[in-house]
Design an enzyme around this catalytic site. Structure first.
Site, PDB file in Angstrom:
ATOM      1  N   ASP A  21       0.853  -1.197   0.000  1.00 38.89           N
ATOM      2  CA  ASP A  21       0.000   0.000   0.000  1.00 38.89           C
ATOM      3  C   ASP A  21       0.883   1.241   0.000  1.00 38.89           C
ATOM      4  OD1 ASP A  21      -1.890   1.976   0.437  1.00 38.89           O
ATOM      5  OD2 ASP A  21      -2.065   1.545   2.580  1.00 38.89           O
ATOM      6  N   ASN A  23      -0.304   4.505  -0.330  1.00 42.62           N
ATOM      7  CA  ASN A  23      -0.930   5.772   0.083  1.00 42.62           C
ATOM      8  C   ASN A  23      -1.596   5.715   1.448  1.00 42.62           C
ATOM      9  OD1 ASN A  23      -3.156   4.213  -0.462  1.00 42.62           O
ATOM     10  ND2 ASN A  23      -3.924   5.471  -2.168  1.00 42.62           N
ATOM     11  N   ASP A  25      -4.092   3.887   2.689  1.00 41.76           N
ATOM     12  CA  ASP A  25      -5.522   3.626   2.865  1.00 41.76           C
ATOM     13  C   ASP A  25      -5.800   2.188   3.278  1.00 41.76           C
ATOM     14  OD1 ASP A  25      -5.057   2.220   0.545  1.00 41.76           O
ATOM     15  OD2 ASP A  25      -6.588   3.242  -0.661  1.00 41.76           O
ATOM     16  N   ASP A  29      -1.835  -1.294  -3.839  1.00 40.15           N
ATOM     17  CA  ASP A  29      -2.153  -0.553  -5.064  1.00 40.15           C
ATOM     18  C   ASP A  29      -1.041  -0.679  -6.096  1.00 40.15           C
ATOM     19  OD1 ASP A  29      -0.176   1.337  -4.096  1.00 40.15           O
ATOM     20  OD2 ASP A  29      -1.754   2.213  -2.855  1.00 40.15           O
ATOM     21  N   ASP A  98      -5.049 -10.744 -15.413  1.00 42.46           N
ATOM     22  CA  ASP A  98      -6.146 -11.678 -15.148  1.00 42.46           C
ATOM     23  C   ASP A  98      -7.305 -11.325 -16.073  1.00 42.46           C
ATOM     24  OD1 ASP A  98      -7.554 -13.716 -13.696  1.00 42.46           O
ATOM     25  OD2 ASP A  98      -6.340 -13.180 -11.959  1.00 42.46           O
ATOM     26  N   ASP A 199      -9.545 -16.661 -15.989  1.00 44.76           N
ATOM     27  CA  ASP A 199     -10.311 -17.128 -14.845  1.00 44.76           C
ATOM     28  C   ASP A 199     -11.416 -18.084 -15.300  1.00 44.76           C
ATOM     29  OD1 ASP A 199     -10.945 -16.732 -11.919  1.00 44.76           O
ATOM     30  OD2 ASP A 199     -12.854 -16.100 -12.785  1.00 44.76           O
ATOM     31  N   GLU A 255      -7.380 -21.144 -16.136  1.00 43.70           N
ATOM     32  CA  GLU A 255      -7.835 -21.809 -14.921  1.00 43.70           C
ATOM     33  C   GLU A 255      -8.955 -22.762 -15.336  1.00 43.70           C
ATOM     34  OE1 GLU A 255      -9.592 -20.763 -10.493  1.00 43.70           O
ATOM     35  OE2 GLU A 255     -10.290 -19.633 -12.234  1.00 43.70           O
ATOM     36  N   HIS A 328      -4.148 -17.240  -4.976  1.00 45.46           N
ATOM     37  CA  HIS A 328      -5.118 -16.455  -4.203  1.00 45.46           C
ATOM     38  C   HIS A 328      -6.354 -17.256  -3.823  1.00 45.46           C
ATOM     39  CE1 HIS A 328      -6.591 -16.417  -8.273  1.00 45.46           C
ATOM     40  NE2 HIS A 328      -7.757 -15.991  -7.848  1.00 45.46           N
ATOM     41  N   ASP A 329      -6.574 -18.406  -4.469  1.00 43.97           N
ATOM     42  CA  ASP A 329      -7.743 -19.244  -4.175  1.00 43.97           C
ATOM     43  C   ASP A 329      -7.398 -20.465  -3.334  1.00 43.97           C
ATOM     44  OD1 ASP A 329      -9.749 -17.783  -5.390  1.00 43.97           O
ATOM     45  OD2 ASP A 329      -9.517 -18.768  -7.335  1.00 43.97           O
TER      46      ASP A 329
END
Length: 569
Positions: A21, A23, A25, A29, A98, A199, A255, A328-329
């Site tokens: 990150d 910035n 928040d 990013d 992706d 995907d 995938e 990520h899955d």
């Protein structure tokens, strides 16, 4: 066998919300990624696969896209993206985007138009069906639980969503939909990206009869036989290849949930008429990961060897493997196959990396895997962000089908959020990921497991991954050599060879927290063997123990807990 750059590369997956990150928040990013490109260059990877950064309501963390040609504001701007891409290319790193085209967000302008009336020109962009006896058109269950059909009161019809109700499925039978998708892909290629990870691409073609599926224990029907590897999927992908992919020098990986070896030979054929490679899930399903993931079973090594070896053997010279433990899955691999014991965590992380990276195929590293990051540390349901996990809690714990105690244990072990905790850069607050409040809980072990520490230690998991990547770049046999499994029934050891001409590699991996002794395979002579890499040092020399001759030419190999070695002959 055809030689290409994408067979010889190593891919690094970035999950942007959790990477860095810039910035404050609390959300990773694009500028944060740009700041860390020198880290990736030092690691030695050739390609970055970036999970979705397109405009999205974030119902499924970006896999519900409302505008394919703009950037989600929390990730930055298109100018930030262009700068990131230029900086990647300046460092010799390619970018794979992706591609999510089985479905869109229900907030995409196409769907807003589609649901506005039955006569709208965009109506047939999605899959609409009349009620069947005042119920859903069939009994299919969505991947995230509940019916796969959502009633739309405005037009009195149901639309199909194989995932969230906010992710309506596109109608690939419509040639205009396919044209829109190809135009969008071409737009990104002209911007200079280097490929696509597609995907759930094996699910874009549906059986147009939409029959009921076999009834599962929960009363819903299984859509798999009518959707996974659907009737026209290869036709559609060959068309995509002709219209877009063949015009550029790309890496493409699909995938393909439910893919078989035989189907993979079509998707990733050596002729290059569809995709370059596929992600298969058979090895990840050995503990119920894809069929019913909510358990805490362990993967059986004998079964794992059979699955991975079959894919190695069957695709050799016919198609191409993608090699991965994590993404990520999938929950992180250390709790599933390695050790969380501090004495063996790094040793086992190196062993798992050795086992995977020495196979034939393109290796994928998921962010933090090169540090030996572990799963999340979640105390309650409120700590989870993943729609699949939250829905599963309501479906199983709230209804009493699984006790809350068991369900929480399963979520802590198997939730997709385990892989989505922030990248651990250093031992400062929040692991150096953000100066704000992170969007998801940071694993408190960031003080022990972080990039700054590992970059400073030559014996770290990070530097071991560096060595593995370097071996792939300097030894052609690692990329193109034939694979053969040895000792298939051994419950503790994963041993295989690679062969290219007169050159051979012997890969030995001990998956257990105990010492193992094994005979040197026939034809292997200690005096002809050179160690390429190992995760234990040899006392006094910095190398691991060489084979010990016994009984003339015979030799035994003594492997320590979670030890890995690679020999060249």
């Amino acid at each position: 066998m055809r030689k290409t750059w994408w067979k010889e590369c190593v891919v690094y997956q970035i999950y942007p919300r959790s990477f860095c990150d810039s910035n404050g928040d609390g959300i990773g990013d694009l500028n944060g990624i740009t700041e860390k490109l020198d880290y990736l260059k030092e690691l030695g990877v050739d390609v970055v696969w970036l999970s979705p950064v397109y405009r999205s309501p974030m119902d499924d963390n970006g896999y519900d896209i409302s505008d394919y040609r703009s950037i989600q504001p929390e990730f930055g701007t298109m100018e930030d993206f262009d700068r990131m891409l230029a900086e990647m290319h300046r460092r010799g790193i390619r970018l794979v985007m992706d591609l999510v085209v089985n479905h869109t967000s229900d907030e995409h302008p196409w769907f807003v138009e589609s649901r506005s009336s039955k006569e709208n020109p965009y109506r047939d962009y999605y899959i609409w069906r009349e009620p069947k006896e005042n119920q859903e058109p069939n009994n299919w269950e969505s991947v995230f639980g509940g019916p796969a059909w959502e009633f739309d009161a405005g037009t009195g019809m149901y639309y199909l969503h194989l995932f969230s109700r906010k992710q309506p499925d596109l109608n690939w039978e419509n040639a205009r939909v396919r044209r829109e998708v190809y135009d969008m892909m071409d737009w990104w290629c002209q911007k200079g990206i280097d490929g696509f990870r597609m995907d759930v691409i094996s699910m874009i073609s549906k059986d147009q009869a939409f029959p009921d599926g076999a009834v599962k224990e929960n009363g819903y029907g299984d859509f798999s036989p009518f959707v996974r590897n659907g009737p026209r999927v290869h036709e559609f992908l060959r068309e995509m290849n002709r219209e877009v992919l063949a015009k550029y020098d790309l890496l493409t990986v699909g995938e393909c949930s439910g893919v078989t070896v035989e189907e993979a030979k079509k998707y990733a054929n050596e002729d290059g008429t569809e995709l370059d490679m596929v992600f298969q899930f058979e090895h990840m399903d050995l503990d119920g990961g894809e069929t019913f993931k909510w358990n805490d079973r362990k993967i059986d090594l004998v079964e794992l060897k059979e699955v991975l070896s079959r894919w190695q053997r069957e695709l050799d010279s016919k198609a191409w493997n993608s090699l991965y433990w994590c993404n990520h899955d999938q929950p992180r691999i250390l709790p599933r196959l390695g050790s969380l014991d501090p004495a063996y965590r790094e040793i086992s992380a190196k062993m798992l990396a050795t086992c995977l990276h020495m196979m034939q195929g393109t290796p994928y590293i998921y962010q933090g895997e090169e540090l030996g990051m572990t799963g999340g540390d979640f105390a309650s349901l409120a700590d989870f962000r993943d729609i699949e996990s939250i829905n599963a809690w309501h479906q199983y714990a709230d209804t009493g089908k699984i006790s809350p105690e068991d369900m929480m244990r399963y979520l802590q072990y198997k939730s997709r959020d385990n892989a989505r905790t922030p990248m651990q850069w250093d031992d400062t607050p929040n692991g150096g990921f953000t100066e704000g409040t992170p969007w998801i809980r940071v694993n408190p072990n960031y003080k022990e497991i972080n990039a700054r520490d590992q970059l400073a230690r030559k014996d770290s998991v990070f530097h071991y991954y560096q060595q593995l990547i370097r071996l792939r770049k300097t030894h052609e046999i690692v990329v193109y050599g034939e694979y053969e499994l040895l000792f298939p029934e051994d419950p503790d050891l994963f041993v295989y060879t690679r062969t290219l001409g007169e050159e051979k590699l012997l890969v030995l991996c001990n998956f257990k927290e105990k010492e193992k002794c094994i005979a040197l395979p026939e034809g292997w002579r200690p005096e002809q063997m050179t160690r390429l890499i190992g995760n234990y040092p040899e006392p006094g020399s910095g190398n691991e123990n060489p084979p010990r001759p016994e009984n003339g030419d015979a030799a035994e190999l003594h492997l320590k807990p979670y030890e890995a070695r690679v020999y060249r002959m």
